[in-house]
Design a protein around this motif. Structure first.
Motif, PDB file in Angstrom:
ATOM      1  N   SER A 381       0.846  -1.198   0.000  1.00  0.00           N
ATOM      2  CA  SER A 381       0.000   0.000   0.000  1.00  0.00           C
ATOM      3  C   SER A 381       0.882   1.249   0.000  1.00  0.00           C
ATOM      4  O   SER A 381       1.919   1.272   0.665  1.00  0.00           O
ATOM      5  CB  SER A 381      -0.878   0.033   1.245  1.00  0.00           C
ATOM      6  N   ALA A 382       0.428   2.278  -0.702  1.00  0.00           N
ATOM      7  CA  ALA A 382       1.216   3.508  -0.798  1.00  0.00           C
ATOM      8  C   ALA A 382       0.953   4.393   0.412  1.00  0.00           C
ATOM      9  O   ALA A 382       0.191   5.355   0.363  1.00  0.00           O
ATOM     10  CB  ALA A 382       0.890   4.233  -2.098  1.00  0.00           C
ATOM     11  N   ASP A 383       1.573   4.029   1.544  1.00  0.00           N
ATOM     12  CA  ASP A 383       1.520   4.806   2.792  1.00  0.00           C
ATOM     13  C   ASP A 383       2.944   5.279   3.069  1.00  0.00           C
ATOM     14  O   ASP A 383       3.784   4.488   3.537  1.00  0.00           O
ATOM     15  CB  ASP A 383       1.035   3.934   3.962  1.00  0.00           C
ATOM     16  N   ILE A 384       3.199   6.546   2.793  1.00  0.00           N
ATOM     17  CA  ILE A 384       4.579   7.042   2.787  1.00  0.00           C
ATOM     18  C   ILE A 384       4.632   8.388   3.490  1.00  0.00           C
ATOM     19  O   ILE A 384       3.761   9.237   3.265  1.00  0.00           O
ATOM     20  CB  ILE A 384       5.055   7.208   1.321  1.00  0.00           C
ATOM     21  N   VAL A 385       5.645   8.565   4.360  1.00  0.00           N
ATOM     22  CA  VAL A 385       5.791   9.861   5.021  1.00  0.00           C
ATOM     23  C   VAL A 385       7.169  10.460   4.720  1.00  0.00           C
ATOM     24  O   VAL A 385       8.126   9.734   4.444  1.00  0.00           O
ATOM     25  CB  VAL A 385       5.577   9.751   6.551  1.00  0.00           C
ATOM     26  N   MET A 386       7.211  11.791   4.768  1.00  0.00           N
ATOM     27  CA  MET A 386       8.446  12.519   4.456  1.00  0.00           C
ATOM     28  C   MET A 386       8.758  13.502   5.584  1.00  0.00           C
ATOM     29  O   MET A 386       7.900  14.296   5.968  1.00  0.00           O
ATOM     30  CB  MET A 386       8.278  13.299   3.134  1.00  0.00           C
ATOM     31  N   PHE A 387       9.991  13.425   6.101  1.00  0.00           N
ATOM     32  CA  PHE A 387      10.435  14.344   7.148  1.00  0.00           C
ATOM     33  C   PHE A 387      11.539  15.242   6.588  1.00  0.00           C
ATOM     34  O   PHE A 387      12.545  14.737   6.074  1.00  0.00           O
ATOM     35  CB  PHE A 387      10.976  13.562   8.350  1.00  0.00           C
ATOM     36  N   LYS A 388      11.355  16.531   6.751  1.00  0.00           N
ATOM     37  CA  LYS A 388      12.323  17.504   6.226  1.00  0.00           C
ATOM     38  C   LYS A 388      13.460  17.688   7.226  1.00  0.00           C
ATOM     39  O   LYS A 388      13.229  17.722   8.437  1.00  0.00           O
ATOM     40  CB  LYS A 388      11.608  18.836   5.990  1.00  0.00           C
ATOM     41  N   LEU A 389      14.678  17.821   6.696  1.00  0.00           N
ATOM     42  CA  LEU A 389      15.856  17.775   7.556  1.00  0.00           C
ATOM     43  C   LEU A 389      16.506  19.124   7.821  1.00  0.00           C
ATOM     44  O   LEU A 389      17.573  19.181   8.423  1.00  0.00           O
ATOM     45  CB  LEU A 389      16.895  16.834   6.932  1.00  0.00           C
ATOM     46  N   ASP A 390      15.872  20.215   7.368  1.00  0.00           N
ATOM     47  CA  ASP A 390      16.579  21.501   7.477  1.00  0.00           C
ATOM     48  C   ASP A 390      16.210  22.302   8.726  1.00  0.00           C
ATOM     49  O   ASP A 390      16.622  23.447   8.880  1.00  0.00           O
ATOM     50  CB  ASP A 390      16.350  22.341   6.211  1.00  0.00           C
ATOM     51  N   GLY A 391      15.437  21.709   9.644  1.00  0.00           N
ATOM     52  CA  GLY A 391      15.019  22.446  10.842  1.00  0.00           C
ATOM     53  C   GLY A 391      16.072  22.464  11.931  1.00  0.00           C
ATOM     54  O   GLY A 391      17.069  21.735  11.868  1.00  0.00           O
ATOM     55  N   ILE A 392      15.815  23.284  12.950  1.00  0.00           N
ATOM     56  CA  ILE A 392      16.760  23.426  14.062  1.00  0.00           C
ATOM     57  C   ILE A 392      16.972  22.095  14.799  1.00  0.00           C
ATOM     58  O   ILE A 392      18.059  21.793  15.278  1.00  0.00           O
ATOM     59  CB  ILE A 392      16.248  24.526  15.043  1.00  0.00           C
ATOM     60  N   GLY A 393      15.919  21.289  14.842  1.00  0.00           N
ATOM     61  CA  GLY A 393      15.994  20.031  15.597  1.00  0.00           C
ATOM     62  C   GLY A 393      17.016  19.052  15.063  1.00  0.00           C
ATOM     63  O   GLY A 393      17.497  18.184  15.801  1.00  0.00           O
TER      64      GLY A 393
END
Ligand SMILES: [Zn+2]
Length: 454
Positions: A381-393
């Motif tokens: 199943s097309a269940d996909i998440v994306m996390f962006k890496l440019d934040g302070i954290g």
């Protein structure tokens, strides 16, 4: 006409496939609701009906939440329930929950699902076990359809009130015949046994201390007759064990086995106090566990022996548990706590970041008895998440962006694709007007507290 979606240029693509590949500059090609290709961006089709640029993102399978009580988002941090253990906590909350309405169930489900989705979750179970004032599980199922979340709706129940030696007040329990009848209606109306199903129904009496042995056994028989899963709370803390010993003269694991509540179609929440015999029996029978570290810490229930369970080959998934005992519904935050809590109990090598992510993806899929979610590979199943890496954290952590998701401040997603549909775009939920839902949720929470004088 089929619709195609291409996610490309991922800084790192976490597949959770059989080799646990992590692909630098990775891509996923989706047709309708199913993943067709996974690999390096250069090796996949360059065009699609929609293309999402995942530059500077980690792309991974959507996280799977195996235990929740979404209505409890209305009763976070209730002062009288802030500092008690499980039985004391429940006793303070039952009278408030007795005033729930159908609108409250619907809106709180939208709120809880929004929080989960924004934190990386794409499939959730919800265990609704209290049905006052005309509330129905249909109220939750409709909310899941509206927001677009893959949903395992668990028809909970309580039938043994205080007058019969149970914990809940008599006015919030139901008659057992009515429980079974409504459960069957829900299965027949909503359960989809097919691959890529968005909607499944689960048979889920609340706990051994709130339903009878008969209802446990009849629930198991019904679940097997319809081919649906079973879920309940088990061995949560020391009082839970004492109740089982006193009432049934058995450990919770023995009682579960006696009632027919073991097998690959059963998963139990918590199991903090599961003994070694219980662990091996769960492993032998394929019985699953929903591990809820934040709730276990919040209620001082203890540290579930997850390392030992995984070593014994028990299926373990992750759950945020209800928001009255967490009081957050952040799935990546829960992954972080799972890793940290095992270390407190069993040493610094008890759980790695990648093992914690695996529990929250492949582990959750196994616990929910599914082989079509939890990994990015063709046919899933097309269940996909994306996390962006440019934040302070993540500043200073980019040499290992996958581990950073777990070790650093829990991030929210920038994109979430559920069953091939973009549900979060640029950090915002597309399917509902979230600020309006939050405002309504807060008004209803206030109304609920006022109605009870909490
Ligand atoms: Zn629970």
């Amino acid at each position: 006409m089929s619709k195609t979606l291409l996610i490309k240029n991922a800084r790192m693509l976490v597949t959770m496939d059989d080799e646990r590949r992590e692909i630098a500059d990775g891509a996923v090609f989706i047709r309708d609701n199913v993943i067709e290709q996974v690999g390096a961006s250069a090796d996949l089709p360059q065009q699609a009906d929609e293309v999402i640029d995942a530059t500077n993102h980690v792309v991974m399978p959507g996280l799977i939440n195996t235990h929740h009580h979404m209505y409890q988002s209305l009763t976070r941090v209730i002062p009288a329930a802030q500092n008690g253990e499980l039985f004391n906590w429940l006793t303070n909350l039952y009278p408030i929950w007795a005033n729930l309405t159908p609108e409250m169930v619907h809106v709180s489900t939208l709120t809880a699902m929004s929080e989960l989705i924004l934190s990386g979750c794409t499939t959730s179970s919800d265990h609704l076990y209290i049905y006052p004032n005309g509330c129905k599980l249909d109220d939750s199922i409709e909310a899941a359809g509206k927001i677009g979340m893959r949903f395992h709706a668990a028809r909970g129940s309580m039938s043994v009130g205080q007058s019969k030696g149970g914990l809940p007040p008599d006015r919030v329990v139901e008659e057992e015949g009515a429980i079974l009848k409504d459960t069957q209606r829900l299965i027949e109306t909503y359960h989809d046994a097919g691959r890529h199903a968005m909607q499944r129904v689960v048979v889920a009496p609340c706990s051994p201390f709130s339903v009878s042995r008969d209802l446990m056994k009849e629930s198991a028989a019904m679940a097997r007759a319809f081919g649906v899963s079973l879920h309940t709370h088990l061995a949560e803390n020391a009082n839970d064990i004492a109740y089982s010993r006193e009432k049934f003269n058995m450990t919770p694991a023995e009682y579960a086995e006696d009632c027919g509540w073991v097998g690959h179609d059963v998963w139990h929440a918590h199991c903090v106090q599961l003994d070694d015999d219980g662990i091996y029996m769960f492993a032998r029978t394929g019985t699953g566990i929903a591990h809820c570290p934040c709730s276990n810490m919040r209620l001082a229930s203890g540290i579930a022996p997850i390392r030992k369970m995984l070593d014994a080959d028990v299926s373990v998934g992750l759950g945020v548990d209800g928001s009255a005992s967490n009081d957050a519904g952040h799935m990546m935050g829960e992954v972080r706590q799972a890793m940290l809590l095992q270390r407190v109990g069993y040493g610094p090598d008890a759980m790695t970041a990648r093992q914690a992510l695996e529990v929250a993806t492949l582990g959750g899929a196994k616990v929910l008895n599914r082989d079509d979610i939890g990994a990015l590979k063709p046919g899933m199943s097309a269940d996909i998440v994306m996390f962006k890496l440019d934040g302070i954290g993540f500043a200073g952590a980019l040499h290992d962006p996958v581990a950073a998701l777990v070790f650093c401040t829990p991030p929210n997603v920038s994109y979430s694709i559920i069953n091939g549909k973009v549900v979060v775009r640029d950090g915002r939920i597309c399917s509902i007007d979230l600020p309006v839902v939050i405002e309504s949720h807060n008004a209803l929470a206030h109304q609920l507290a006022l109605a009870t004088g909490a």
